[in-house]
Design an enzyme around this catalytic site. Structure first.
Site, PDB file in Angstrom:
ATOM      1  N   THR A 105       0.820  -1.211   0.000  1.00 21.40           N
ATOM      2  CA  THR A 105       0.000   0.000   0.000  1.00 21.40           C
ATOM      3  C   THR A 105       0.853   1.260   0.000  1.00 21.40           C
ATOM      4  O   THR A 105       0.551   2.241  -0.689  1.00 21.40           O
ATOM      5  CB  THR A 105      -0.959   0.006   1.205  1.00 21.40           C
ATOM      6  OG1 THR A 105      -1.844  -1.106   1.097  1.00 21.40           O
ATOM      7  CG2 THR A 105      -1.761   1.291   1.269  1.00 21.40           C
ATOM      8  N   SER A 144      -6.851  -0.870  -6.728  1.00 22.52           N
ATOM      9  CA  SER A 144      -6.472  -1.186  -5.354  1.00 22.52           C
ATOM     10  C   SER A 144      -4.977  -1.482  -5.370  1.00 22.52           C
ATOM     11  O   SER A 144      -4.431  -1.867  -6.410  1.00 22.52           O
ATOM     12  CB  SER A 144      -7.248  -2.410  -4.852  1.00 22.52           C
ATOM     13  OG  SER A 144      -6.652  -2.950  -3.689  1.00 22.52           O
ATOM     14  N   THR A 145      -4.352  -1.312  -4.228  1.00 20.44           N
ATOM     15  CA  THR A 145      -2.966  -1.768  -4.126  1.00 20.44           C
ATOM     16  C   THR A 145      -2.855  -3.231  -4.546  1.00 20.44           C
ATOM     17  O   THR A 145      -1.864  -3.647  -5.159  1.00 20.44           O
ATOM     18  CB  THR A 145      -2.458  -1.611  -2.679  1.00 20.44           C
ATOM     19  OG1 THR A 145      -2.397  -0.229  -2.353  1.00 20.44           O
ATOM     20  CG2 THR A 145      -1.062  -2.231  -2.512  1.00 20.44           C
ATOM     21  N   ASN A 146      -3.899  -3.988  -4.261  1.00 22.41           N
ATOM     22  CA  ASN A 146      -3.834  -5.437  -4.444  1.00 22.41           C
ATOM     23  C   ASN A 146      -3.853  -5.886  -5.895  1.00 22.41           C
ATOM     24  O   ASN A 146      -3.590  -7.060  -6.174  1.00 22.41           O
ATOM     25  CB  ASN A 146      -4.977  -6.101  -3.676  1.00 22.41           C
ATOM     26  CG  ASN A 146      -4.931  -5.766  -2.201  1.00 22.41           C
ATOM     27  OD1 ASN A 146      -3.924  -5.265  -1.705  1.00 22.41           O
ATOM     28  ND2 ASN A 146      -6.020  -6.014  -1.494  1.00 22.41           N
ATOM     29  N   THR A 191      37.129 -36.605 -11.946  1.00 23.31           N
ATOM     30  CA  THR A 191      35.855 -36.867 -11.275  1.00 23.31           C
ATOM     31  C   THR A 191      36.154 -37.100  -9.804  1.00 23.31           C
ATOM     32  O   THR A 191      37.094 -37.809  -9.456  1.00 23.31           O
ATOM     33  CB  THR A 191      35.154 -38.106 -11.860  1.00 23.31           C
ATOM     34  OG1 THR A 191      36.015 -39.243 -11.775  1.00 23.31           O
ATOM     35  CG2 THR A 191      34.783 -37.876 -13.323  1.00 23.31           C
ATOM     36  N   SER A 322      47.506 -10.461  -0.600  1.00 22.33           N
ATOM     37  CA  SER A 322      47.756 -10.622   0.827  1.00 22.33           C
ATOM     38  C   SER A 322      48.433  -9.390   1.392  1.00 22.33           C
ATOM     39  O   SER A 322      49.220  -8.726   0.711  1.00 22.33           O
ATOM     40  CB  SER A 322      48.643 -11.847   1.073  1.00 22.33           C
ATOM     41  OG  SER A 322      49.006 -11.940   2.437  1.00 22.33           O
ATOM     42  N   SER A 323      48.107  -9.124   2.652  1.00 19.84           N
ATOM     43  CA  SER A 323      48.771  -8.023   3.350  1.00 19.84           C
ATOM     44  C   SER A 323      50.063  -8.481   4.005  1.00 19.84           C
ATOM     45  O   SER A 323      50.852  -7.658   4.481  1.00 19.84           O
ATOM     46  CB  SER A 323      47.830  -7.442   4.414  1.00 19.84           C
ATOM     47  OG  SER A 323      47.523  -8.452   5.368  1.00 19.84           O
ATOM     48  N   LYS A 328      51.581 -12.955  -3.548  1.00 21.98           N
ATOM     49  CA  LYS A 328      50.372 -13.765  -3.612  1.00 21.98           C
ATOM     50  C   LYS A 328      49.268 -13.008  -4.354  1.00 21.98           C
ATOM     51  O   LYS A 328      49.004 -11.836  -4.089  1.00 21.98           O
ATOM     52  CB  LYS A 328      49.899 -14.113  -2.200  1.00 21.98           C
ATOM     53  CG  LYS A 328      48.770 -15.141  -2.135  1.00 21.98           C
ATOM     54  CD  LYS A 328      48.561 -15.566  -0.686  1.00 21.98           C
ATOM     55  CE  LYS A 328      47.546 -16.692  -0.570  1.00 21.98           C
ATOM     56  NZ  LYS A 328      46.179 -16.196  -0.796  1.00 21.98           N
TER      57      LYS A 328
END
Length: 474
Positions: A105, A144-146, A191, A322-323, A328
């Site tokens: 609504t 209507s909203t509906n 697999t 990486s820090s 990396k």
């Protein structure tokens, strides 16, 4: 104390309240903004939502005009205001949170008020002068909203899903390019993460392309279900307050305005409460997400290493990984795609639960359902564009690494199974595994096949497709 010089006073069922003078929405939107501060995502976040709402409102106004229910001047002003929204203006006025109570609504009234106040200006009046044009009486006439809300939401998804199809096709095309580029690179298939039999890297990427391509048709088919709407059913599908000729005429106009073939549901009572089309469409999005996540997993595995992993392909280097570990580089794009997929899969559960929440003639939980489907479409589209441009297009192959796995794999013995028999093949495989020796060398040493026979059997083209074994070497 409120400075009323910058506000206009509006009233509704609950009484009076000040509304900022510079906005196009009204008191009911204002209450919704105050009540529903939940997700932080407003209706205007999804550009097709205001557009779809305006398309529906314009269609309704034109239908009511044709039926003599709405004055032509008022209908023209409403239509012109809707056109501005369809063109992309006034979207910043659609400010209600995507998650809201009331079965939509607040969304419907947000549209009614914005359209009404802009139409009032076009008629030469001031915003809020509802005695000349009213958001409920005129903009929401025979509605209507509906019926408005689910119709507009379905239309928004139909419009939005086209960007998803473009992203799918773009990703498929990029995978096809790689499939052709890698078509002669022999490698080991696997697999259960164990050596299986030879294939080409091109076949692997072609499989990615095929599985993604399937979803272009599937999603198009599922989106077609969203074209059936309950517009004209008003409150519960009985069509109360609407002219008996109104529903088909409104849907006809909606088709013309939107450029999308919209269909009036055969049973408007059923269509008002049923969310089945949303469930199926969301499931199709989940299926795509699962496939994208599987492909992303494979890309991360195939590029793992570079020295202690598969290292069969190289993904584009997008940022330091990486820090603390110099040198990396991480597979950040597939990782991001995985997380998008997880989100979409979770959204599908929300859609399922929200759809089940329908009670009697209405589903109150449509807002969260719509929010999550649109979010999934947007994230999948953005994610696939990212995956295509920042990952797939830049992938390169490590041909020598791929070939070395084939040359040294016990999996080669499967290609020899039709010629050696299962017992001999199993015995050779066991010896190779224990001794570390090559299958080819063991077969030659035992005189099970000649060197010429082995060369013919182990030609790449003879290991990656079915053969006419009755005419092959024994």
């Amino acid at each position: 104390m409120t400075d009323l010089t910058q506000y206009r006073i509006e009233h509704d069922l609950l009484g009076e309240a000040p509304v900022p003078e510079n906005v196009y929405y009204g008191i009911q939107t204002q209450r919704a903004v105050e009540n529903f501060q939940i997700s932080g995502v407003q209706l205007n976040h999804y550009v097709n939502l205001p557009r779809a709402l305006a398309m529906v409102k314009k269609a309704c106004a034109l239908a009511n005009r044709d039926l003599g229910m709405l004055d032509a001047q008022k209908a023209e002003a409403i239509s012109d205001a809707c056109d501005e929204i369809i063109e992309g203006r006034l979207h910043d006025q659609f400010v209600v949170d995507m998650i809201q109570g009331g079965a939509g609504t607040s969304t419907n009234m947000n549209a009614n008020e914005v359209i009404c106040n802009r139409a009032l200006e076009l008629m030469g009046h001031r915003r809020g002068e509802y005695q000349y044009l009213h958001p409920n009486t005129h903009v929401n006439m025979a509605q209507s909203t509906n019926d408005v809300y689910p119709t507009a939401m379905r239309l928004a998804m139909v419009l939005k899903h086209k960007t998803l199809l473009v992203a799918i096709k773009s990703l498929k095309n990029a995978l096809d390019v790689k499939a052709n580029e890698f078509k002669d690179i022999l490698k080991m298939g696997r697999t259960q993460l164990q050596d299986a039999v030879p294939m080409t890297l091109g076949q692997e990427f072609r499989a990615f392309s095929t599985t993604i391509g399937e979803d272009v048709q599937r999603i198009s088919e599922m989106a077609a279900l969203l074209r059936e709407v309950n517009l004209g059913g008003t409150a519960i599908g009985t069509g109360i307050t609407a002219d008996s000729r109104y529903a088909p005429l409104a849907v006809k106009y909606l088709t013309e305005i939107s450029g999308q073939e919209m269909i009036l549901a055969g049973d408007l009572v059923e269509a008002t409460s049923d969310m089945g089309a949303f469930v199926i469409f969301s499931s199709a999005l989940k299926r795509l997400a699962v496939k994208l996540s599987k492909i992303s997993n494979d890309l991360r595995l195939l590029s793992s290493g570079p020295l202690c992993g598969f290292n069969e392909i190289n993904l584009p280097e997008m940022q330091p990984g990486s820090s603390i570990m110099p040198g990396k580089v991480n597979p950040v794009i597939p990782e991001a795609m995985n997380q998008i997929a997880f989100h979409v899969i979770g959204n599908d559960l929300v859609v399922t639960l929200a759809s089940e929440a329908a009670q009697l003639q209405l589903n109150y939980a449509e807002p969260v359902l719509v929010y999550k489907i649109l979010e999934s479409i947007q994230q999948l589209s953005s994610g696939m564009n990212m995956l295509t441009e920042k990952c797939i297009k830049g992938i390169t192959a490590n041909r020598e690494v791929c070939q070395s796995y084939v040359d040294n794999s016990v999996g080669l013995v499967t290609a020899l199974n039709p010629y050696l028999g299962y017992e001999n093949s199993s015995r050779i495989a066991k010896i190779a595994l224990k001794s570390g020796r090559r299958v080819v060398d063991l077969v030659l040493e035992e005189g099970l096949l000649t060197e010429e026979q082995l060369k013919e059997i182990l030609k790449p083209e003879n290991m990656i497709a079915p053969l006419n074994l009755s005419q092959s070497a024994h």
